[in-house]
Design a protein around this motif. Structure first.
Motif, PDB file in Angstrom:
ATOM      1  N   TRP A  79      -4.530  -3.368  -4.864  1.00 37.54           N
ATOM      2  CA  TRP A  79      -5.415  -2.872  -3.811  1.00 37.54           C
ATOM      3  C   TRP A  79      -6.834  -2.631  -4.302  1.00 37.54           C
ATOM      4  O   TRP A  79      -7.787  -2.758  -3.544  1.00 37.54           O
ATOM      5  CB  TRP A  79      -4.839  -1.601  -3.179  1.00 37.54           C
ATOM      6  N   PHE A  80      -6.971  -2.302  -5.587  1.00 36.86           N
ATOM      7  CA  PHE A  80      -8.316  -2.157  -6.150  1.00 36.86           C
ATOM      8  C   PHE A  80      -9.038  -3.503  -6.120  1.00 36.86           C
ATOM      9  O   PHE A  80     -10.212  -3.592  -5.735  1.00 36.86           O
ATOM     10  CB  PHE A  80      -8.240  -1.633  -7.586  1.00 36.86           C
ATOM     11  N   TYR A 100       8.920  -3.382  -3.106  1.00 35.59           N
ATOM     12  CA  TYR A 100       7.996  -4.343  -3.696  1.00 35.59           C
ATOM     13  C   TYR A 100       8.674  -5.691  -3.877  1.00 35.59           C
ATOM     14  O   TYR A 100       8.117  -6.735  -3.566  1.00 35.59           O
ATOM     15  CB  TYR A 100       7.503  -3.818  -5.041  1.00 35.59           C
ATOM     16  N   LEU A 132       0.834  -1.199   0.000  1.00 35.50           N
ATOM     17  CA  LEU A 132       0.000   0.000   0.000  1.00 35.50           C
ATOM     18  C   LEU A 132       0.869   1.249   0.000  1.00 35.50           C
ATOM     19  O   LEU A 132       0.615   2.204  -0.734  1.00 35.50           O
ATOM     20  CB  LEU A 132      -0.914   0.011   1.226  1.00 35.50           C
ATOM     21  N   ALA A 146       2.305   2.485  -3.279  1.00 40.43           N
ATOM     22  CA  ALA A 146       1.424   3.268  -4.140  1.00 40.43           C
ATOM     23  C   ALA A 146       1.371   4.728  -3.724  1.00 40.43           C
ATOM     24  O   ALA A 146       0.997   5.589  -4.499  1.00 40.43           O
ATOM     25  CB  ALA A 146       0.014   2.678  -4.119  1.00 40.43           C
ATOM     26  N   VAL A 147       1.766   5.010  -2.469  1.00 39.75           N
ATOM     27  CA  VAL A 147       1.671   6.367  -1.937  1.00 39.75           C
ATOM     28  C   VAL A 147       3.019   7.077  -1.935  1.00 39.75           C
ATOM     29  O   VAL A 147       3.120   8.249  -2.294  1.00 39.75           O
ATOM     30  CB  VAL A 147       1.098   6.328  -0.495  1.00 39.75           C
ATOM     31  N   THR A 154       3.956   1.564  -9.038  1.00 38.70           N
ATOM     32  CA  THR A 154       2.846   2.271  -8.403  1.00 38.70           C
ATOM     33  C   THR A 154       1.516   1.775  -8.945  1.00 38.70           C
ATOM     34  O   THR A 154       0.560   1.535  -8.197  1.00 38.70           O
ATOM     35  CB  THR A 154       2.960   3.784  -8.646  1.00 38.70           C
ATOM     36  N   GLU A 155       1.447   1.624 -10.261  1.00 40.82           N
ATOM     37  CA  GLU A 155       0.216   1.139 -10.878  1.00 40.82           C
ATOM     38  C   GLU A 155      -0.067  -0.306 -10.469  1.00 40.82           C
ATOM     39  O   GLU A 155      -1.217  -0.709 -10.302  1.00 40.82           O
ATOM     40  CB  GLU A 155       0.318   1.255 -12.406  1.00 40.82           C
ATOM     41  N   THR A 156       1.005  -1.092 -10.300  1.00 41.78           N
ATOM     42  CA  THR A 156       0.836  -2.471  -9.849  1.00 41.78           C
ATOM     43  C   THR A 156       0.200  -2.510  -8.470  1.00 41.78           C
ATOM     44  O   THR A 156      -0.761  -3.240  -8.221  1.00 41.78           O
ATOM     45  CB  THR A 156       2.199  -3.190  -9.805  1.00 41.78           C
ATOM     46  N   ALA A 157       0.755  -1.731  -7.554  1.00 40.87           N
ATOM     47  CA  ALA A 157       0.229  -1.710  -6.186  1.00 40.87           C
ATOM     48  C   ALA A 157      -1.219  -1.228  -6.170  1.00 40.87           C
ATOM     49  O   ALA A 157      -2.059  -1.771  -5.450  1.00 40.87           O
ATOM     50  CB  ALA A 157       1.097  -0.818  -5.307  1.00 40.87           C
ATOM     51  N   LYS A 158      -1.521  -0.204  -6.956  1.00 39.12           N
ATOM     52  CA  LYS A 158      -2.887   0.303  -7.016  1.00 39.12           C
ATOM     53  C   LYS A 158      -3.849  -0.754  -7.568  1.00 39.12           C
ATOM     54  O   LYS A 158      -4.972  -0.898  -7.080  1.00 39.12           O
ATOM     55  CB  LYS A 158      -2.938   1.560  -7.873  1.00 39.12           C
ATOM     56  N   ALA A 159      -3.393  -1.498  -8.582  1.00 38.94           N
ATOM     57  CA  ALA A 159      -4.240  -2.538  -9.166  1.00 38.94           C
ATOM     58  C   ALA A 159      -4.529  -3.628  -8.146  1.00 38.94           C
ATOM     59  O   ALA A 159      -5.666  -4.098  -8.004  1.00 38.94           O
ATOM     60  CB  ALA A 159      -3.563  -3.139 -10.398  1.00 38.94           C
TER      61      ALA A 159
END
Length: 483
Positions: free
Chosen positions: A186-187, A161, A145, A148-149, A179-184
């Motif tokens: 968590w989504f 990561y 998380l 991503a921040v 960043t996009e990986t982590a966001k994906a």
């Protein structure tokens, strides 16, 4: 080692973690349970410590190296375990000792689900919510998380990561940017949580219980808001919902991402690890259900079948929810269930254990060595699906397994030295290093009765299992500290 850069990261992460004390404050105010002060004090303390740590080195702009990433991950999980224990120590009910508070906190964050608290039904709602929230945050790893921040704050995240992501294939990324990986990830994680909470609510849980159990289901944690765990609800529908979401959460989240992106559920059946994962759980479910009925644990087949499937999936995925005390079942069944947790969930999932892909590779490597005895000159590649696995990956898996067995043995002996009986010692280490939770014998329902020395050993076991052995043990090697 860039200690100032590590300190800067820890300061930011502690400030972020302090914010997680605010939702329990709102819950406490809503229910008027009198626990507001414990969470507010914890919030202020963590915010101040994090802020001071960050301010002292805020001008350090160096990019983290991989070596620093390992240090941050290990330190943060250790520090977070201590930080997360504050509300348990400060609260009037339950007012836990330092050892018990740290144990409960680390158990939650590592999604182990082992508890030292007795009388959950009488706890303040905010404390119950906080325990569930700890597991939800730990489920995918707070570091992921943060990845991503933190780039928005000028802090790189690729090294973190690689150090945090579970499974033998650490270098694979779902999208070009971390960043996009982590966001994906968590989504997907958040979407599954919402869907699970809604399903529980519709099935008859209160909204509070539905949210709390969704947190621990998707995290494959096992904490419950009731002493009887899932058995409290006495609902076959709720048990079915739990089994479905545990199966989903025990699968590789990369598969969920690919299936969502391609709009093709066929992706799952094309994956060798997922097929092996389902095969193991189906076999264990059948063995347990048939054994329960044949040994007379339950009078009718339907009850034996439902109890067997639920416990097999829950323990096999290392969630640790129960609808019955499996530790008092016939010894054969209890051992089969405990051993299934050694395999655990898929790589890239919220499950614990050795992981399905590693178990599959160990089996394939063993079969290859048997074949080589018959055909010494044969060149026999190891394949998973259509992909040939490199020698480097196979060596890493064997290295992991060797360290796993060695670590397990030392901790097992350590627990036995504290005075625990052998079955309690064995099952407690297994349940902790596999991030399972409930064990056998004296730790079948909770860990309140064991001594403090044993609890600290088990805290180490939980961290070791959550960080997948290498990440933690690498810090103990002389080579790591050489320049």
């Amino acid at each position: 080692m860039q200690f100032s850069a590590v300190q800067r990261i820890l300061g930011v992460l502690l400030m972020l973690f302090s914010l997680t004390m605010l939702p329990p404050v709102l819950v406490s105010l809503w229910y008027g349970d009198g626990a507001v002060s414990a969470f507010m004090i914890a919030f202020v303390l963590l915010l101040m410590i994090g802020a001071v740590s960050w301010i002292l080195v805020k001008d350090q702009k160096r990019e983290l190296r991989l070596r620093d990433g390992f240090m941050v991950v290990v330190l943060f999980w250790s520090v977070l375990g201590l930080a997360g224990s504050l509300p348990f120590t400060l609260a009037e009910h339950p007012h836990l000792s330092l050892t018990d508070s740290v144990f409960e906190s680390i158990s939650g964050l590592t999604t182990t689900g082992a508890t030292v608290i007795v009388g959950l039904d009488d706890l303040p709602r905010s404390i119950l919510y906080y325990r569930q929230q700890l597991q939800w945050l730990g489920g995918m790893g707070i570091i992921v998380l943060a990845v991503a921040v933190l780039p928005m704050l000028g802090i790189g995240g690729m090294q973190l990561y690689r150090a945090e992501t579970p499974g033998p294939m650490k270098d694979s990324k779902l999208t070009p940017r971390i960043t996009e990986t982590a966001k994906a990830l968590w989504f997907i994680y958040l979407s599954l949580t919402l869907a699970c909470a809604l399903a529980y609510w519709v099935a008859g849980m209160s909204l509070f219980d539905a949210i709390g159990h969704a947190f621990s289901t998707i995290a494959i944690g096992g904490f419950s808001t009731h002493d009887a765990s899932m058995g409290y609800f006495d609902s076959t529908l709720i048990e079915v919902i739990a089994v479905v979401f545990l199966l989903i959460s025990g699968a590789n989240f990369a598969l969920h991402f690919i299936a969502f992106r391609r709009r093709s559920p066929g992706v799952y059946l094309q994956d060798s690890e997922f097929r092996f994962y389902l095969t193991i759980l189906v076999l264990v479910s059948l063995v347990v259900s048939i054994s329960l009925y044949a040994m007379g644990a339950y009078g009718n087949w339907n009850e034996a079948f439902t109890k067997g499937i639920f416990q097999a999936v829950s323990i096999g995925t290392t969630a640790g929810f129960t609808t019955a005390d499996y530790s008092v079942w016939p010894g054969f069944i209890a051992i089969v269930l405990l051993f299934s947790s050694f395999i655990g969930g898929c790589a890239g999932s919220t499950g614990g254990g050795i992981k399905v892909i590693r178990s599959l590779l160990l089996i394939k490597q063993g079969l290859r060595e048997i074949t080589r005895l018959i055909h010494p000159s044969a060149q026999i590649p190891i394949r998973v699906g259509e992909k040939t696995i490199s020698r480097r990956v196979v060596e890493a898996v064997w290295g992991f397994f060797a360290l796993y067995v060695a670590s397990f043995t030392f901790m097992y002996l350590g627990l036995a030295m504290t005075g625990l009986d052998l079955m309690t010692s064995f099952s407690a280490v297994a349940a902790s290093i596999n991030n399972l939770g409930p064990g056998l014998a004296s730790v079948g329902t909770n860990y309140a009765s064991i001594n403090d020395s044993a609890k600290w050993i088990l805290c180490f076991a939980m961290l070791l299992g959550r960080l997948e052995i290498f990440t933690l043990l690498v810090l103990l090697t002389p080579a790591y500290w050489r320049k």
